[in-house]
Scaffold this active site. Structure first.
Site, PDB file in Angstrom:
ATOM      1  N   SER A 105      -4.644  -7.201  12.452  1.00 35.85           N
ATOM      2  CA  SER A 105      -5.421  -5.966  12.347  1.00 35.85           C
ATOM      3  C   SER A 105      -5.871  -5.579  13.754  1.00 35.85           C
ATOM      4  CB  SER A 105      -6.661  -6.230  11.477  1.00 35.85           C
ATOM      5  OG  SER A 105      -7.583  -5.167  11.570  1.00 35.85           O
ATOM      6  N   TYR A 130     -13.937 -11.193   8.494  1.00 39.12           N
ATOM      7  CA  TYR A 130     -12.645 -10.512   8.668  1.00 39.12           C
ATOM      8  C   TYR A 130     -12.219 -10.553  10.141  1.00 39.12           C
ATOM      9  CZ  TYR A 130      -9.110  -6.847   7.891  1.00 39.12           C
ATOM     10  OH  TYR A 130      -7.938  -6.131   7.793  1.00 39.12           O
TER      11      TYR A 130
HETATM   12  P1  NAD Z   1      -4.448  -4.345  -0.590  1.00 35.18           P
HETATM   13  O1  NAD Z   1      -5.777  -4.653  -1.171  1.00 35.18           O
HETATM   14  O2  NAD Z   1      -3.755  -3.068  -0.973  1.00 35.18           O
HETATM   15  O3  NAD Z   1      -3.424  -5.539  -0.856  1.00 35.18           O
HETATM   16  C1  NAD Z   1      -3.819  -6.879  -0.697  1.00 35.18           C
HETATM   17  C2  NAD Z   1      -2.786  -7.753  -1.366  1.00 35.18           C
HETATM   18  O4  NAD Z   1      -3.210  -9.117  -1.214  1.00 35.18           O
HETATM   19  C3  NAD Z   1      -2.628  -7.521  -2.853  1.00 35.18           C
HETATM   20  O5  NAD Z   1      -1.277  -7.674  -3.230  1.00 35.18           O
HETATM   21  C4  NAD Z   1      -3.473  -8.621  -3.474  1.00 35.18           C
HETATM   22  O6  NAD Z   1      -3.082  -8.972  -4.802  1.00 35.18           O
HETATM   23  C5  NAD Z   1      -3.192  -9.729  -2.496  1.00 35.18           C
HETATM   24  N1  NAD Z   1      -4.173 -10.802  -2.559  1.00 35.18           N
HETATM   25  C6  NAD Z   1      -5.520 -10.742  -2.409  1.00 35.18           C
HETATM   26  N2  NAD Z   1      -6.058 -11.957  -2.575  1.00 35.18           N
HETATM   27  C7  NAD Z   1      -5.031 -12.810  -2.825  1.00 35.18           C
HETATM   28  C8  NAD Z   1      -4.949 -14.195  -3.107  1.00 35.18           C
HETATM   29  N3  NAD Z   1      -6.036 -14.984  -3.146  1.00 35.18           N
HETATM   30  N4  NAD Z   1      -3.711 -14.722  -3.334  1.00 35.18           N
HETATM   31  C9  NAD Z   1      -2.610 -13.954  -3.328  1.00 35.18           C
HETATM   32  N5  NAD Z   1      -2.636 -12.644  -3.069  1.00 35.18           N
HETATM   33  C10 NAD Z   1      -3.840 -12.074  -2.828  1.00 35.18           C
HETATM   34  O7  NAD Z   1      -4.681  -4.422   0.996  1.00 35.18           O
HETATM   35  P2  NAD Z   1      -3.838  -3.849   2.245  1.00 35.18           P
HETATM   36  O8  NAD Z   1      -4.671  -2.816   2.889  1.00 35.18           O
HETATM   37  O9  NAD Z   1      -2.438  -3.569   1.888  1.00 35.18           O
HETATM   38  O10 NAD Z   1      -3.924  -5.132   3.206  1.00 35.18           O
HETATM   39  C11 NAD Z   1      -2.842  -5.990   3.454  1.00 35.18           C
HETATM   40  C12 NAD Z   1      -3.086  -6.718   4.768  1.00 35.18           C
HETATM   41  O11 NAD Z   1      -3.157  -5.775   5.831  1.00 35.18           O
HETATM   42  C13 NAD Z   1      -4.389  -7.509   4.805  1.00 35.18           C
HETATM   43  O12 NAD Z   1      -4.203  -8.730   5.482  1.00 35.18           O
HETATM   44  C14 NAD Z   1      -5.299  -6.601   5.604  1.00 35.18           C
HETATM   45  O13 NAD Z   1      -6.318  -7.322   6.255  1.00 35.18           O
HETATM   46  C15 NAD Z   1      -4.324  -6.003   6.587  1.00 35.18           C
HETATM   47  N6  NAD Z   1      -4.767  -4.749   7.199  1.00 35.18           N
HETATM   48  C16 NAD Z   1      -5.022  -3.646   6.438  1.00 35.18           C
HETATM   49  C17 NAD Z   1      -5.449  -2.493   7.071  1.00 35.18           C
HETATM   50  C18 NAD Z   1      -5.742  -1.237   6.321  1.00 35.18           C
HETATM   51  O14 NAD Z   1      -6.267  -0.297   6.927  1.00 35.18           O
HETATM   52  N7  NAD Z   1      -5.420  -1.152   5.040  1.00 35.18           N
HETATM   53  C19 NAD Z   1      -5.620  -2.467   8.449  1.00 35.18           C
HETATM   54  C20 NAD Z   1      -5.357  -3.604   9.179  1.00 35.18           C
HETATM   55  C21 NAD Z   1      -4.922  -4.744   8.545  1.00 35.18           C
END
Ligand code: NAD
Length: 260
Positions: free
Chosen positions: A142, A155
């Site tokens: 991130s 985080y």
């Molecule tokens: P999201 O909530 O849409 O998806 C998260 C996924 O992780 C889901 O499939 C969920 O079922 C899974 N998950 C959560 N806990 C779990 C567990 N204990 N075991 C197995 N699976 C689990 O989130 P997203 O925004 O797509 O985020 C995905 C990644 O990208 C994360 O690591 C997040 O930190 C990172 N990220 C997101 C953003 C953003 O702006 N959305 C920015 C930077 C980084």
């Protein structure tokens, strides 16, 4: 390009993970899906990947906070597909509070899911990658892996940890045909971020759209969200032969967030 290779994407039932699994499948990789969600919806997604891209797809319900289940998921991937070639560590959760109000249980969960799970997947996948002299590891970090924001102590600590872990793995595997890189997205509109926007709107009484613009402009010079598909495309590039000498990097895809 990835025809005949197998990719495991953790947390691929939603958001960035799902878009990344789709991008890897479109490039020819067999896919092991993982994550929580409605059973029927996940099965629809799995079958849809096979039909749309002519690849094989499977699903593991492993909980990324449980080391034993992670080891089983990696072993099941290697057993079902014969190899694990591309590992994308993506599963992640968020919680927002000042440190003095931050529940210990939320700290433990975020460190387990957003950081330790990548240690567990990589340590299980690395022997096979080294033996086959080919592997690609992409850790979804991130902008918060490079800079901090208030109220995100767990985080930010986990994401900075992932950037460090990425560098160590890259150095260790540098001459084994295995690369390891981190992707550092800014704001990507997924359920994880939508919840933060909705919470802000509830707290401020402003509209969701107003809070969307406020959220973006607080951090990003560019006032638009990165699309989950953009992260998928970068992951496919990092898995390609063109990226064979890129390792230990933290790739920003963040509308200029960390350039400031
Ligand atoms: P999201 O909530 O849409 O998806 C998260 C996924 O992780 C889901 O499939 C969920 O079922 C899974 N998950 C959560 N806990 C779990 C567990 N204990 N075991 C197995 N699976 C689990 O989130 P997203 O925004 O797509 O985020 C995905 C990644 O990208 C994360 O690591 C997040 O930190 C990172 N990220 C997101 C953003 C953003 O702006 N959305 C920015 C930077 C980084």
């Amino acid at each position: 390009m990835l025809k005949g290779k197998t990719a495991l994407v953790t947390g691929s039932t939603s958001g960035i993970g799902l878009a990344t699994a789709r991008a890897l499948a479109a490039d020819g990789a067999n896919i092991m899906l993982n994550g929580f969600g409605d059973k029927d919806a996940i099965e629809k997604e799995r079958a849809g990947l096979e039909k749309e891209f002519g690849i094989k797809a499977s699903y593991s319900a492993a909980d990324m906070s449980k080391p034993g289940e992670i080891a089983e998921m990696v072993a099941a991937t290697e057993k079902q597909f014969g190899a694990l070639d591309v590992l994308v560590n993506n599963a992640g959760i968020q919680f927002v509070a000042n440190i003095e109000d931050f529940p210990v249980e939320r700290w433990d969960a975020i460190i387990a899911i957003n950081l330790s799970s990548s240690f567990h997947t990589i340590r299980a996948a690395m022997p096979g990658m080294k033996a086959r002299k080919w592997g690609r590891i992409v850790n979804i970090a991130s902008a918060h892996g490079l800079v901090a924001s208030a109220q995100k102590v767990a985080y930010v600590a986990a994401k900075h940890g992932i950037v460090g872990l990425t560098k160590v793995v890259a150095i260790e595997a540098a001459n084994a045909g295995v690369t390891c890189n981190a992707i550092c997205p800014g704001w990507v509109l997924t359920p994880l971020v939508q919840k933060q926007i909705d919470d802000r709107a509830k707290a401020s009484g402003k509209s969701v759209r107003e809070e969307e613009i406020a959220l973006l402009s607080e951090k990003q010079p560019m006032h638009q969200f990165t699309k989950p598909e953009n992260i998928g495309a970068l992951t496919v590039f990092l898995a390609s032969d063109a990226a064979a000498s890129i390792t230990g990097s933290a790739y920003s895809i963040d509308g200029g967030w960390v350039a400031q």
